[in-house]
Design a protein around this motif. Structure first.
Motif, short mmCIF file in Angstrom:
data_model
loop_
_atom_site.label_atom_id
_atom_site.label_comp_id
_atom_site.label_asym_id
_atom_site.label_seq_id
_atom_site.Cartn_x
_atom_site.Cartn_y
_atom_site.Cartn_z
N ARG A 67 -6.81 -14.98 0.89
CA ARG A 67 -5.49 -14.93 1.42
C ARG A 67 -5.30 -16.36 1.76
O ARG A 67 -6.04 -17.28 1.80
N THR A 70 -2.30 -14.57 -4.82
CA THR A 70 -2.06 -13.55 -4.80
C THR A 70 -2.49 -13.15 -6.37
O THR A 70 -2.77 -12.32 -6.71
N ASP A 150 4.42 -11.68 -7.31
CA ASP A 150 3.94 -10.81 -5.35
C ASP A 150 4.75 -10.88 -4.65
O ASP A 150 4.38 -9.84 -3.18
#
Length: 204
Positions: A67, A70, A150
């Motif tokens: 993270r 994505t 996303d």
């Protein structure tokens, strides 16, 4: 000597009587204690004893990319691609503490989302546009000609339909997925920050 013998007998008899009284007192105390135990002064089980251990959530497999990234692109290694597949499957898999799937709720939500997804579609071929329910409502697919990224799943449901991710979880919906002619993106409802996309063109 006779008096000495009589005194000895009296002392022995007294000693025996005292022992019997002591035994009787001990027996009486034990009986009273047993009666108290049987008469309603029983220990009360605490709620934690009755509830037992809570089910544990199943940890997700290793995320293919860290993270806040994505996108898993087609040019990435086979290992990363395989991790992405396993991770996406696990996102939709129910945990022991998840509520049961609610297909009626999922169907009603899909009906609400159809005009929203159509309005968000930036592609030319609108025949690709529809909303589908997967696994009795564990996953809701937002299928588009173009415009999937996303942010799309959460934007469609939370911003446009006014439904929070927590509400979806409470009805057994675990994943929102958009898919257009280029990519697919999966949004976890358990974790608003957990989004994973891959290249996945579709033609129908």
């Amino acid at each position: 000597m006779r008096w000495l013998g009589i005194v000895t007998v009296i002392l022995l008899a007294s000693a025996c009587d005292n022992k019997q009284e002591g035994a009787s007192g001990t027996s009486g105390a034990a009986s009273a204690s047993a009666a108290a135990r049987e008469g309603g002064a029983a220990p009360v089980a605490s709620p934690s004893d009755e509830a037992g251990p809570k089910p544990q959530a199943i940890p997700l497999p290793e995320r293919p990319i860290p993270r806040p990234q994505t996108m898993v692109g087609s040019g990435m290694s086979i290992e990363v691609q395989q991790k992405a597949i396993a991770y996406m499957i696990a996102m939709r898999a129910p945990h022991p503490d998840d509520v049961a799937a609610d297909p009626v709720y999922a169907s009603d939500l899909a009906t609400r989302l159809k005009p929203i997804v159509l309005s968000m579609d930036s592609g030319a071929d609108r025949r690709l546009n529809r909303v589908e329910i997967v696994a009795d409502g564990r996953q809701i697919d937002l299928l588009m000609a173009g415009g999937c990224d996303d942010k799309t799943p959460q934007r469609a449901v939370t911003s446009r339909a006014g439904v929070s991710l927590a509400t979806l979880v409470s009805h057994g919906v675990l994943v929102l997925r958009c898919n257009d002619a280029r990519v697919q993106c999966l949004q976890s409802t358990r974790d608003p920050e957990d989004v994973l996309c891959t290249t996945a063109p579709r033609h129908k």
